[in-house]
Design a protein around this motif. Structure first.
Motif, PDB file in Angstrom:
ATOM      1  N   ARG A   1      -4.739 -12.594   5.879  1.00  0.00           N
ATOM      2  CA  ARG A   1      -5.022 -11.380   6.623  1.00  0.00           C
ATOM      3  C   ARG A   1      -6.410 -11.443   7.196  1.00  0.00           C
ATOM      4  O   ARG A   1      -7.360 -10.885   6.663  1.00  0.00           O
TER       5      ARG A   1
ATOM      6  N   ARG B   1       5.318  -7.883   0.023  1.00  0.00           N
ATOM      7  CA  ARG B   1       5.056  -8.687   1.219  1.00  0.00           C
ATOM      8  C   ARG B   1       6.154  -9.715   1.490  1.00  0.00           C
ATOM      9  O   ARG B   1       6.260 -10.225   2.605  1.00  0.00           O
TER      10      ARG B   1
ATOM     11  N   ALA C   1       8.101  -5.381   4.626  1.00  0.00           N
ATOM     12  CA  ALA C   1       6.900  -5.926   5.261  1.00  0.00           C
ATOM     13  C   ALA C   1       7.156  -6.566   6.616  1.00  0.00           C
ATOM     14  O   ALA C   1       6.229  -7.093   7.231  1.00  0.00           O
TER      15      ALA C   1
ATOM     16  N   ASP D   1       2.200 -10.139   9.365  1.00  0.00           N
ATOM     17  CA  ASP D   1       1.095  -9.861   8.454  1.00  0.00           C
ATOM     18  C   ASP D   1      -0.171 -10.591   8.881  1.00  0.00           C
ATOM     19  O   ASP D   1      -1.274 -10.039   8.860  1.00  0.00           O
TER      20      ASP D   1
ATOM     21  N   ARG E   1       0.883 -18.379   4.962  1.00  0.00           N
ATOM     22  CA  ARG E   1       0.426 -17.655   3.777  1.00  0.00           C
ATOM     23  C   ARG E   1       0.556 -18.504   2.518  1.00  0.00           C
ATOM     24  O   ARG E   1       0.414 -17.996   1.410  1.00  0.00           O
TER      25      ARG E   1
END
Length: 224
Positions: free
Chosen positions: A8, A55, A61, A68, A144
């Motif tokens: 993020r 998430r 999400a 994201d 991620r």
């Protein structure tokens, strides 16, 4: 450019400064080719024992890394190269189709000791090839699950006159190369330490001196 775990990232003040310098250079160059990559705090996300949280749910999400992380990465690209006119290609990938469910109420992305596993219904990685209104071609690498990579928002910009590079992990500096600025043997990318002469610095830095640096906390202040 090595693959990196995109998290993020937000448009921190130093990134904005880099964007202004690079965009100004791009107006003189033939083309701006930006590359944007982002990384999330990923000490365990890249490991299969990382427990599932909201998430990892498409319903809660959205599409995972694309939204994201991509919201921030693409925002940085648009800041320096204009709006997106075309998505030339997109790869969306889920590396872990399931993860352990939390043994009890969970906050964060720690490991789980539970033997029960739940589905991951959105993407861990998104790779985008883009065309921008400035004429630039761009790439956004969003992940991620890059094990061991802290939260990172990086930006690289190239044109015929040079290049600029920024990474939020070192948000108090950026690197700038100017073609022909010095004899070839001595010319190279310069490390520029941000200070009060750069946009937003005086508004958010704890002390108005070069080298003090800014980070995520100051970035939120700058946004306000």
């Amino acid at each position: 450019m090595r693959p990196r775990h995109h998290g993020r990232g937000i448009l921190v003040p130093s990134s904005a400064r880099l964007g202004r310098y690079a965009a100004a250079r791009g107006r003189r160059g033939a083309r701006r080719d930006p590359h944007r990559q982002g990384l999330v705090p990923g000490r365990l996300r890249g490991r299969p024992e990382c427990r599932t949280v909201w998430r990892y749910s498409q319903g809660k999400a959205g599409p995972g890394a694309l939204l994201d992380i991509g919201a921030h990465a693409i925002d940085a690209l648009r800041f320096v190269a204009g709006d997106i006119t075309e998505v030339s290609s997109a790869v969306l990938h889920t590396q872990f189709s399931e993860r352990p469910v939390p043994a009890y109420g969970a906050i964060g992305h720690a490991a789980s000791t539970s033997d029960v596993r739940g589905p991951v219904t959105n993407g861990d990685i998104a790779l985008l090839s883009l065309r921008m209104t400035s004429g630039a071609v761009a790439r956004a690498d969003l992940s991620r699950i890059a094990t061991g990579t802290p939260n990172s928002l990086g930006l690289e910009l190239y044109d015929t006159e040079g290049h600029a590079r920024f990474d939020s992990m070192a948000s108090g500096e950026f690197h700038l190369y100017t073609f022909g600025a010095a004899p070839t043997a001595a010319n190279g990318a310069r490390r520029v330490i941000v200070g009060p002469e750069h946009p937003y610095f005086r508004d958010v830095a704890a002390m108005p001196w070069g080298g003090v640096g800014t980070g995520y906390a100051e970035a939120f202040t700058a946004e306000i």
